[in-house]
Design a protein around this motif. Structure first.
Motif, PDB file in Angstrom:
ATOM      1  N   GLU A 125       0.864  -1.182   0.016  1.00 34.47           N
ATOM      2  CA  GLU A 125       0.047  -0.002   0.133  1.00 34.47           C
ATOM      3  C   GLU A 125       0.829   1.315  -0.081  1.00 34.47           C
ATOM      4  O   GLU A 125       2.000   1.243   0.246  1.00 34.47           O
ATOM      5  CB  GLU A 125      -0.862  -0.051   1.307  1.00 34.47           C
ATOM      6  N   THR A 126       0.226   2.406  -0.261  1.00 31.92           N
ATOM      7  CA  THR A 126       0.717   3.611  -0.133  1.00 31.92           C
ATOM      8  C   THR A 126      -0.252   4.317   0.722  1.00 31.92           C
ATOM      9  O   THR A 126      -1.606   4.624   0.395  1.00 31.92           O
ATOM     10  CB  THR A 126       1.135   4.547  -1.270  1.00 31.92           C
ATOM     11  N   GLU A 127       0.265   5.107   2.039  1.00 31.10           N
ATOM     12  CA  GLU A 127      -0.687   5.769   2.873  1.00 31.10           C
ATOM     13  C   GLU A 127       0.116   7.047   3.565  1.00 31.10           C
ATOM     14  O   GLU A 127       1.215   7.080   3.828  1.00 31.10           O
ATOM     15  CB  GLU A 127      -1.124   4.748   4.036  1.00 31.10           C
ATOM     16  N   TYR A 128      -0.893   7.786   3.846  1.00 31.49           N
ATOM     17  CA  TYR A 128      -0.524   9.201   4.704  1.00 31.49           C
ATOM     18  C   TYR A 128      -0.278   8.711   6.069  1.00 31.49           C
ATOM     19  O   TYR A 128      -1.172   8.101   6.707  1.00 31.49           O
ATOM     20  CB  TYR A 128      -1.129  10.291   4.443  1.00 31.49           C
ATOM     21  N   PHE A 129       0.759   9.023   6.749  1.00 35.11           N
ATOM     22  CA  PHE A 129       1.027   8.798   8.089  1.00 35.11           C
ATOM     23  C   PHE A 129       1.260  10.202   8.762  1.00 35.11           C
ATOM     24  O   PHE A 129       2.259  10.759   8.492  1.00 35.11           O
ATOM     25  CB  PHE A 129       2.239   7.816   8.321  1.00 35.11           C
ATOM     26  N   PRO A 130       0.367  10.450   9.629  1.00 35.64           N
ATOM     27  CA  PRO A 130       0.563  11.815  10.514  1.00 35.64           C
ATOM     28  C   PRO A 130       1.975  11.783  11.254  1.00 35.64           C
ATOM     29  O   PRO A 130       2.420  13.058  11.382  1.00 35.64           O
ATOM     30  CB  PRO A 130      -0.710  11.670  11.423  1.00 35.64           C
ATOM     31  N   HIS A 131       2.340  10.746  11.880  1.00 40.42           N
ATOM     32  CA  HIS A 131       3.687  10.726  12.345  1.00 40.42           C
ATOM     33  C   HIS A 131       4.820  11.168  11.652  1.00 40.42           C
ATOM     34  O   HIS A 131       5.995  11.562  12.188  1.00 40.42           O
ATOM     35  CB  HIS A 131       3.903   9.617  13.360  1.00 40.42           C
ATOM     36  N   LEU A 132       4.683  10.683  10.271  1.00 40.17           N
ATOM     37  CA  LEU A 132       5.678  11.223   9.445  1.00 40.17           C
ATOM     38  C   LEU A 132       5.494  12.438   8.690  1.00 40.17           C
ATOM     39  O   LEU A 132       6.508  12.766   8.079  1.00 40.17           O
ATOM     40  CB  LEU A 132       5.793   9.711   8.360  1.00 40.17           C
ATOM     41  N   ASN A 133       4.350  12.756   8.741  1.00 40.86           N
ATOM     42  CA  ASN A 133       4.007  13.968   8.019  1.00 40.86           C
ATOM     43  C   ASN A 133       4.099  13.706   6.681  1.00 40.86           C
ATOM     44  O   ASN A 133       4.386  14.632   5.813  1.00 40.86           O
ATOM     45  CB  ASN A 133       4.537  15.207   8.751  1.00 40.86           C
ATOM     46  N   ALA A 134       3.597  12.648   6.103  1.00 44.31           N
ATOM     47  CA  ALA A 134       4.018  12.518   4.614  1.00 44.31           C
ATOM     48  C   ALA A 134       3.512  10.906   4.219  1.00 44.31           C
ATOM     49  O   ALA A 134       2.953  10.201   4.999  1.00 44.31           O
ATOM     50  CB  ALA A 134       5.606  12.322   4.408  1.00 44.31           C
ATOM     51  N   LYS A 135       3.126  10.860   2.654  1.00 44.88           N
ATOM     52  CA  LYS A 135       2.853   9.413   2.344  1.00 44.88           C
ATOM     53  C   LYS A 135       4.120   8.743   2.485  1.00 44.88           C
ATOM     54  O   LYS A 135       5.227   8.978   2.097  1.00 44.88           O
ATOM     55  CB  LYS A 135       2.223   9.571   0.966  1.00 44.88           C
TER      56      LYS A 135
END
Length: 307
Positions: A125-135
């Motif tokens: 998958e490809t997802e946005y992660f808040p803790h990384l502030n990026a996809k």
């Protein structure tokens, strides 16, 4: 507690029923409590909606009644739990595209083959992660219940994960312990793990009936109550294979409390491994099988006995 032979009463469990968050609660059985060596074992399971009860030690069963039979239906309506509406992920076509080589290489480094990924319905998958502030590219661990996708855990290679917001919490791979998944003469068992990689490890090593908590060694395990009657009550043995750190020990105790010592078996690992996936990576499949066979049994008096 008031006990009339094997009949139990609503009033004696009023506090625990009114606080219940799931459809099942486990409490000390007043029928066999005085005869038990382990006084802390909660062997009595009560369905908070139907008020049916069963003790997994003395086998007493029935339906809770009110001491005032005329008010039993009207005055106990508050025990019924409102059905919660959950967000559901969109259905997906698993493995519609070939896994990227880097994706497979990562799992290979953890001892997991492509065949196991397909069997466990893991997706790329490809997802946005808040803790990384990026996809970010990530692993998709898909949570199915009776064949329907109800949640997804997205996990990047960096630390952290996210579940679908508002989706239902269920054990990972819960469908593997549906009764129709067991062969006729097969022992009805489950292996509880602390994460998806540990579940995949057992699948890789030939074990079919394995589940994981969805949120690590979290204090929130109330979601398990929804599956006790239909799934876990029908099993003969509960094998517990969690991390051997402090959080893992807390989770282990909670699982033992919920399912009862009589059915629980503990799986330990050779040092310095802290979980079963580390055993696979460092020592191979034969050692994983050996760990399973050398389980520790919890005797009724709470004393561990090596089998």
């Amino acid at each position: 507690m008031s006990v009339n032979e094997n009949q139990l009463y609503i009033e004696d469990f009023q506090n625990v029923l009114s606080r219940a968050k799931g459809t099942q609660v486990k409490v000390i059985c007043p029928i066999c409590h005085d005869k038990r060596t382990n006084k802390a074992d909660r062997s009595l399971s009560i369905n908070t909606q139907t008020l049916e009860y069963k003790c997994h030690y003395c086998q007493s069963s029935g339906v809770l009644k009110s001491k005032n039979e005329e008010s039993s239906i009207i005055n106990n309506r508050y025990f019924k739990i409102d059905k919660k509406e959950y967000i559901k992920p969109k259905p997906k076509k698993e493995n519609s595209d070939k896994y990227a080589d880097s994706f497979l290489e990562y799992f290979k480094s953890r001892g997991i083959s492509e065949q196991t990924l397909i069997e466990a319905r893991v997706t790329q998958e490809t997802e946005y992660f808040p803790h990384l502030n990026a996809k970010a590219g990530c692993m998709g661990f898909n949570y199915y219940l009776k064949g329907e996708l109800v949640n997804v855990k997205y996990r990047p290679r960096q630390k952290g994960f996210k579940l679908v917001s508002g989706a239902r919490l269920i054990p990972y791979n819960i469908d593997s312990i549906s009764l129709n998944k067991f062969k006729e003469d097969e022992e009805k068992y489950v292996i509880w793990t602390e994460g998806e990689f540990d579940t995949l490890t057992y699948i890789e090593c030939g074990f079919k009936h394995v589940v994981s908590v969805p949120n690590g060694a979290s204090n929130n395990t109330s979601y398990i109550d929804d599956f006790i009657e239909e799934y876990f009550d029908k099993l003969d043995v509960i094998y517990i294979s969690v991390d051997n750190d402090n959080n893992g020990m807390i989770l282990r105790k909670e699982l033992i409390r919920r399912f009862g010592e009589e059915r629980c078996r503990i799986i330990d690992y050779p040092k310095p491994c802290k979980d079963i996936n580390e055993v696979l990576v460092q020592y191979g499949k034969d050692e994983v099988v050996k760990c399973f066979k050398n389980y520790t049994e919890l005797k009724p008096d709470g004393v561990k006995e090596l089998v």
